[in-house]
Write a protein that holds these residues in place. Sequence first.
Motif, mmCIF file in Angstrom:
data_model
loop_
_atom_site.group_PDB
_atom_site.id
_atom_site.type_symbol
_atom_site.label_atom_id
_atom_site.label_comp_id
_atom_site.label_asym_id
_atom_site.label_seq_id
_atom_site.Cartn_x
_atom_site.Cartn_y
_atom_site.Cartn_z
ATOM 1 N N THR A 182 -85.527 -67.476 47.480
ATOM 2 C CA THR A 182 -84.230 -67.596 48.146
ATOM 3 C C THR A 182 -83.978 -66.287 48.895
ATOM 4 O OG1 THR A 182 -83.324 -69.136 46.536
ATOM 5 C CG2 THR A 182 -81.751 -67.792 47.759
ATOM 6 N N ALA A 183 -83.443 -66.397 50.107
ATOM 7 C CA ALA A 183 -83.359 -65.199 50.943
ATOM 8 C C ALA A 183 -82.108 -65.197 51.802
ATOM 9 C CB ALA A 183 -84.593 -65.098 51.845
ATOM 10 N N ILE A 184 -81.670 -63.989 52.128
ATOM 11 C CA ILE A 184 -80.686 -63.775 53.175
ATOM 12 C C ILE A 184 -81.471 -63.462 54.443
ATOM 13 C CG2 ILE A 184 -78.802 -62.343 54.020
ATOM 14 C CD1 ILE A 184 -77.992 -64.162 51.735
ATOM 15 N N ARG A 185 -81.197 -64.229 55.491
ATOM 16 C CA ARG A 185 -81.945 -64.083 56.747
ATOM 17 C C ARG A 185 -81.044 -63.483 57.818
ATOM 18 N NH1 ARG A 185 -84.286 -69.496 59.072
ATOM 19 N NH2 ARG A 185 -85.731 -69.212 57.315
ATOM 20 N N PRO A 186 -81.235 -62.208 58.167
ATOM 21 C CA PRO A 186 -80.492 -61.647 59.297
ATOM 22 C C PRO A 186 -80.888 -62.366 60.581
ATOM 23 C CG PRO A 186 -81.462 -59.919 57.943
ATOM 24 C CD PRO A 186 -82.081 -61.204 57.495
ATOM 25 N N PRO A 187 -79.965 -62.444 61.544
ATOM 26 C CA PRO A 187 -80.217 -63.211 62.780
ATOM 27 C C PRO A 187 -81.003 -62.394 63.795
ATOM 28 C CG PRO A 187 -78.010 -62.338 62.817
ATOM 29 C CD PRO A 187 -78.594 -61.919 61.491
ATOM 30 N N LYS A 188 -82.235 -62.081 63.493
ATOM 31 C CA LYS A 188 -82.994 -61.097 64.261
ATOM 32 C C LYS A 188 -83.169 -61.482 65.732
ATOM 33 C CE LYS A 188 -86.145 -61.219 60.898
ATOM 34 N NZ LYS A 188 -85.479 -61.624 59.654
ATOM 35 N N THR A 189 -83.584 -62.711 65.990
ATOM 36 C CA THR A 189 -83.780 -63.125 67.380
ATOM 37 C C THR A 189 -82.465 -63.098 68.150
ATOM 38 O OG1 THR A 189 -85.632 -64.525 66.703
ATOM 39 C CG2 THR A 189 -84.697 -64.937 68.877
ATOM 40 N N ASP A 190 -81.400 -63.546 67.508
ATOM 41 C CA ASP A 190 -80.088 -63.534 68.159
ATOM 42 C C ASP A 190 -79.597 -62.110 68.410
ATOM 43 O OD1 ASP A 190 -79.212 -66.472 68.238
ATOM 44 O OD2 ASP A 190 -79.863 -66.237 66.180
ATOM 45 N N ILE A 191 -79.948 -61.193 67.511
ATOM 46 C CA ILE A 191 -79.608 -59.783 67.723
ATOM 47 C C ILE A 191 -80.254 -59.282 69.007
ATOM 48 C CG2 ILE A 191 -80.053 -57.440 66.860
ATOM 49 C CD1 ILE A 191 -77.793 -58.714 65.387
ATOM 50 N N GLY A 192 -81.532 -59.615 69.210
ATOM 51 C CA GLY A 192 -82.226 -59.187 70.424
ATOM 52 C C GLY A 192 -81.599 -59.765 71.675
ATOM 53 N N ARG A 193 -81.301 -61.068 71.646
ATOM 54 C CA ARG A 193 -80.677 -61.693 72.814
ATOM 55 C C ARG A 193 -79.322 -61.057 73.129
ATOM 56 N NH1 ARG A 193 -81.812 -66.776 70.126
ATOM 57 N NH2 ARG A 193 -83.833 -67.614 70.788
#
Length: 342
Positions: A298-309
């Motif tokens: 189980t994980a917390i997923r930061p919005p990495k791709t959205d951060i870049g955009r």
Amino acid sequence: MRVHDLATELAVSAITIRRDITLLAEEGVIRRVRGGAALTEPPAPEPQPAREPSEAPAQQGGPLTVGMVVPSLDYYYPDVIRGVREAAAAAGVRVVLRGATYQVADERRQLASLIESVGVDGLLVAPTTESDEGEELVRWLHSAGVPVVLIERAAAVGPYREAMESVVSDHALGAAMAVRHLAVLGHRRVGLITTISSPTAPHVRAGWRLACEELGLEMEGTPQARTVDRRDPGWAQALDDVLDACLASRTRALLVHSDPEAISLVERCQDRGIRVPEDLAVVTYDDEVAELCDPPLTAIRPPKTDIGRAAFTLLLERLRNPDRPAHRVVVGPQLIVRQSSS
């Protein structure tokens, strides 16, 4: 003529010079070159309608060039880079990428090279901001003469602590989500492991503590470890110390930052006969490789791709309108429930 030389001679900002170069290149009076502009001999220009400030700068003088410096090219930031690359391709903007090493001197060298040698129009950067050296780097960035957007970092500069433009994940919210998930499953003690070298760790710890206090979870005696990372020779002992503390305090849930440390923890649990999730539920923070663990984490997923955009969009808007107020964008993470906590 170079942007820096023109800005000095005319006593204006480099941002103003870059904007004027873009406008003159659109008219065909000059052509853009790396770091500045050169004269050209255009045909008589036809009258052109005025361009609205919201429109993208025309590319007749060559594409805009954005420099990007991140501390890692193989963990966490590849998805951020992908978001920038996709947004830049859609806008017809060139991106020049450099990788640093979480060292201020290396970051400053890479950034200076992008400004002075490549002649970028703006910067996307995840700089070191802690320590006196980090604060000095932030001040240098603020006076670098090109628009800057911070990625996964926030900073304020000047005597009035003015905000620099930034896009960050809400890591504190993500950690709190993990705690609430475990509390819903009935856990009254939720331990925490973060590494001392991670710039994300303070935000994760803040969110963990806030959620524990809001939910009235038992914190006295609950493991709250700040450890070396798994590559350090002291990691194995630190791991055993945390597991011993969990057994002694009857803590049956852990939030671990980040995936490599969480996977290593599960492996050590298996060596010691501690079942996951039956004896110890585990939630990891980052979700880079969490689903490849046994059991999947189980994980917390930061919005990495959205951060870049979002970071690229902020920078492009700044290039279009240098006078707009500074924006700070915060993007929320996701909870991905898998077998390690069920």
